[in-house]
Scaffold this motif. Sequence first.
Motif, PDB file in Angstrom:
ATOM      1  N   GLU A  57     -24.832  28.353  96.219  1.00 22.98           N
ATOM      2  CA  GLU A  57     -25.251  29.618  96.820  1.00 22.98           C
ATOM      3  C   GLU A  57     -24.729  29.744  98.241  1.00 22.98           C
ATOM      4  N   GLU A  58     -24.817  28.661  99.005  1.00 25.11           N
ATOM      5  CA  GLU A  58     -24.347  28.697 100.389  1.00 25.11           C
ATOM      6  C   GLU A  58     -22.832  28.854 100.448  1.00 25.11           C
ATOM      7  N   LEU A  59     -22.130  28.156  99.559  1.00 24.36           N
ATOM      8  CA  LEU A  59     -20.672  28.274  99.531  1.00 24.36           C
ATOM      9  C   LEU A  59     -20.251  29.702  99.209  1.00 24.36           C
ATOM     10  N   SER A  60     -20.948  30.339  98.306  1.00 21.70           N
ATOM     11  CA  SER A  60     -20.597  31.707  97.929  1.00 21.70           C
ATOM     12  C   SER A  60     -20.780  32.682  99.088  1.00 21.70           C
ATOM     13  N   ARG A  61     -21.654  32.333 100.033  1.00 21.23           N
ATOM     14  CA  ARG A  61     -21.822  33.182 101.215  1.00 21.23           C
ATOM     15  C   ARG A  61     -20.732  32.945 102.251  1.00 21.23           C
ATOM     16  N   ASN A  62     -20.193  31.728 102.280  1.00 16.80           N
ATOM     17  CA  ASN A  62     -19.235  31.360 103.332  1.00 16.80           C
ATOM     18  C   ASN A  62     -17.782  31.500 102.915  1.00 16.80           C
ATOM     19  N   ALA A  63     -17.518  31.658 101.628  1.00 16.66           N
ATOM     20  CA  ALA A  63     -16.148  31.809 101.128  1.00 16.66           C
ATOM     21  C   ALA A  63     -16.050  33.094 100.318  1.00 16.66           C
ATOM     22  N   ASP A  64     -14.884  33.697 100.331  1.00 12.10           N
ATOM     23  CA  ASP A  64     -14.679  34.904  99.531  1.00 12.10           C
ATOM     24  C   ASP A  64     -14.775  34.597  98.044  1.00 12.10           C
ATOM     25  N   VAL A  65     -14.252  33.428  97.666  1.00  9.39           N
ATOM     26  CA  VAL A  65     -14.293  32.990  96.272  1.00  9.39           C
ATOM     27  C   VAL A  65     -14.848  31.574  96.240  1.00  9.39           C
ATOM     28  N   ALA A  66     -15.892  31.334  95.467  1.00  5.28           N
ATOM     29  CA  ALA A  66     -16.477  29.999  95.305  1.00  5.28           C
ATOM     30  C   ALA A  66     -16.291  29.559  93.855  1.00  5.28           C
ATOM     31  N   ILE A  67     -15.700  28.371  93.678  1.00  2.00           N
ATOM     32  CA  ILE A  67     -15.435  27.844  92.341  1.00  2.00           C
ATOM     33  C   ILE A  67     -16.089  26.469  92.234  1.00  2.00           C
ATOM     34  N   LEU A  68     -16.933  26.290  91.224  1.00  5.00           N
ATOM     35  CA  LEU A  68     -17.652  25.032  91.053  1.00  5.00           C
ATOM     36  C   LEU A  68     -17.045  24.210  89.930  1.00  5.00           C
ATOM     37  N   GLY A  69     -16.913  22.905  90.183  1.00  3.72           N
ATOM     38  CA  GLY A  69     -16.391  22.001  89.174  1.00  3.72           C
ATOM     39  C   GLY A  69     -15.483  20.971  89.793  1.00  3.72           C
ATOM     40  N   SER A  70     -15.013  20.039  88.971  1.00  3.80           N
ATOM     41  CA  SER A  70     -14.073  19.021  89.445  1.00  3.80           C
ATOM     42  C   SER A  70     -12.713  19.663  89.695  1.00  3.80           C
ATOM     43  N   ILE A  71     -11.858  18.945  90.411  1.00  2.83           N
ATOM     44  CA  ILE A  71     -10.537  19.487  90.736  1.00  2.83           C
ATOM     45  C   ILE A  71      -9.758  19.802  89.465  1.00  2.83           C
ATOM     46  N   ASP A  72      -9.743  18.874  88.519  1.00  5.42           N
ATOM     47  CA  ASP A  72      -8.982  19.092  87.286  1.00  5.42           C
ATOM     48  C   ASP A  72      -9.507  20.285  86.503  1.00  5.42           C
ATOM     49  N   GLU A  73     -10.833  20.470  86.501  1.00 11.47           N
ATOM     50  CA  GLU A  73     -11.424  21.606  85.804  1.00 11.47           C
ATOM     51  C   GLU A  73     -11.046  22.931  86.461  1.00 11.47           C
ATOM     52  N   CYS A  74     -10.955  22.908  87.780  1.00 10.09           N
ATOM     53  CA  CYS A  74     -10.757  24.150  88.529  1.00 10.09           C
ATOM     54  C   CYS A  74      -9.294  24.535  88.704  1.00 10.09           C
ATOM     55  N   LEU A  75      -8.376  23.599  88.573  1.00 10.09           N
ATOM     56  CA  LEU A  75      -6.966  23.888  88.831  1.00 10.09           C
ATOM     57  C   LEU A  75      -6.436  25.108  88.061  1.00 10.09           C
ATOM     58  N   PRO A  76      -6.758  25.263  86.768  1.00  7.30           N
ATOM     59  CA  PRO A  76      -6.232  26.432  86.045  1.00  7.30           C
ATOM     60  C   PRO A  76      -6.721  27.763  86.605  1.00  7.30           C
ATOM     61  N   ARG A  77      -7.803  27.746  87.367  1.00  5.63           N
ATOM     62  CA  ARG A  77      -8.366  28.984  87.904  1.00  5.63           C
ATOM     63  C   ARG A  77      -7.841  29.315  89.289  1.00  5.63           C
ATOM     64  N   LEU A  78      -7.043  28.422  89.854  1.00  8.87           N
ATOM     65  CA  LEU A  78      -6.552  28.617  91.213  1.00  8.87           C
ATOM     66  C   LEU A  78      -5.228  29.371  91.217  1.00  8.87           C
ATOM     67  N   LYS A  79      -4.933  29.993  92.362  1.00 12.01           N
ATOM     68  CA  LYS A  79      -3.732  30.812  92.494  1.00 12.01           C
ATOM     69  C   LYS A  79      -2.743  30.113  93.423  1.00 12.01           C
ATOM     70  N   LYS A  80      -2.039  30.872  94.251  1.00  7.55           N
ATOM     71  CA  LYS A  80      -1.113  30.326  95.236  1.00  7.55           C
ATOM     72  C   LYS A  80      -1.693  30.562  96.628  1.00  7.55           C
ATOM     73  N   TYR A  81      -1.502  29.587  97.509  1.00  8.32           N
ATOM     74  CA  TYR A  81      -2.103  29.649  98.834  1.00  8.32           C
ATOM     75  C   TYR A  81      -1.093  29.211  99.881  1.00  8.32           C
ATOM     76  N   ASP A  82      -1.255  29.753 101.096  1.00  9.21           N
ATOM     77  CA  ASP A  82      -0.349  29.311 102.160  1.00  9.21           C
ATOM     78  C   ASP A  82      -0.988  28.279 103.081  1.00  9.21           C
ATOM     79  N   LEU A  83      -2.287  27.984 102.869  1.00 13.30           N
ATOM     80  CA  LEU A  83      -2.948  26.904 103.591  1.00 13.30           C
ATOM     81  C   LEU A  83      -3.986  26.275 102.668  1.00 13.30           C
ATOM     82  N   ILE A  84      -3.856  24.967 102.451  1.00 14.98           N
ATOM     83  CA  ILE A  84      -4.775  24.239 101.579  1.00 14.98           C
ATOM     84  C   ILE A  84      -5.359  23.062 102.361  1.00 14.98           C
ATOM     85  N   LEU A  85      -6.671  22.907 102.300  1.00 16.72           N
ATOM     86  CA  LEU A  85      -7.368  21.818 102.983  1.00 16.72           C
ATOM     87  C   LEU A  85      -7.937  20.832 101.968  1.00 16.72           C
TER      88      LEU A  85
END
Length: 221
Positions: A57-85
Motif C-alpha cells: 500500500e505504501e509503495l503504491s502511494r510513492n511510485a506511479d507503478v507498484a509491482i509485487l513479486g520476485s524479480i523473475d516473476e516481475c520481469l515480463p511485466r516490465l518495460k524499458k527504462y533510462d534509470l534502473i536502481l
Amino acid sequence: MSCYFHHVRQEIRPLLPRTATSILEIGAASGQTLRWIRTIYPDAMTTGVEINDAVAEELSRNADVAILGSIDECLPRLKKYDLILLLDVLEHLVESKAVLQKVRGLLQPGGHVVVSVPNVAHLSVAIPLLFKRRFEYQDAGILDRTHLRFFVEDTAIGLMNDAGLKVSKGLISGMQGYKAKTLHRLSFGLLKHHLAKQYIMLGEAIDGEEPQKPFSWRIAE
C-alpha cells in the motif's frame, strides 16, 4: 517494520544522470527512495518492484507503478527504462549475474543502472577473521544472514562487467562516521577499501568488447 523498508538512499545523488524520464527500482521497499527521486526528476514515471507485500500500500502511494513479486516473476511485466536502481539487492540472489544481465536488457539506449553491494573486506569482518578466525551472521549489515553473495572491489566491478555494464562512476559508502573519517585520514587513504561498507556504482551498457576503464572512487557523504 524494519527501518530498511523506509530508508531513503540519498547518498546516490552524485551518481544520478542529469535527466531521467522512466525510472525503475528493483527492491523498492516502501518506495521512499522513489518518492525522493521524484524531487530530482519531477516529470519522470517511476516503477517500484518489491517482493514484500506488507509494504504494498505504501509503495503504491510513492511510485506511479507498484509491482509485487520476485524479480523473475516481475520481469515480463516490465518495460524499458533510462534509470534502473538495484540497491542492496544482488547480494540476496543466487544468480546475481543472470539477473543483472536481464536488467541490462531493460535499459533504453544511453540508460544507466545504479547498483550497491556490501564490501566483505570491511574491518568489522576482516579483523575478527584475522585475529579470532571467526565471523558471525547478523540480522542486518554486511554479514546479513540472508546474503548469498559477498563482494570486494574487484568482484563488484566484475559483476557489472560480466553483465554487460561498464562502471563509469563509483561511491564508497559507510565512511560518514567520526572513527572511519579519522582512520581514513591517519592512514593517508590506504585503508579506504577496508572502511568501505558498500560499493555504489553507476553502470552503462557496454558495446561489444569495450574494456572497463579506470575510475576514482568518491567518498559518499
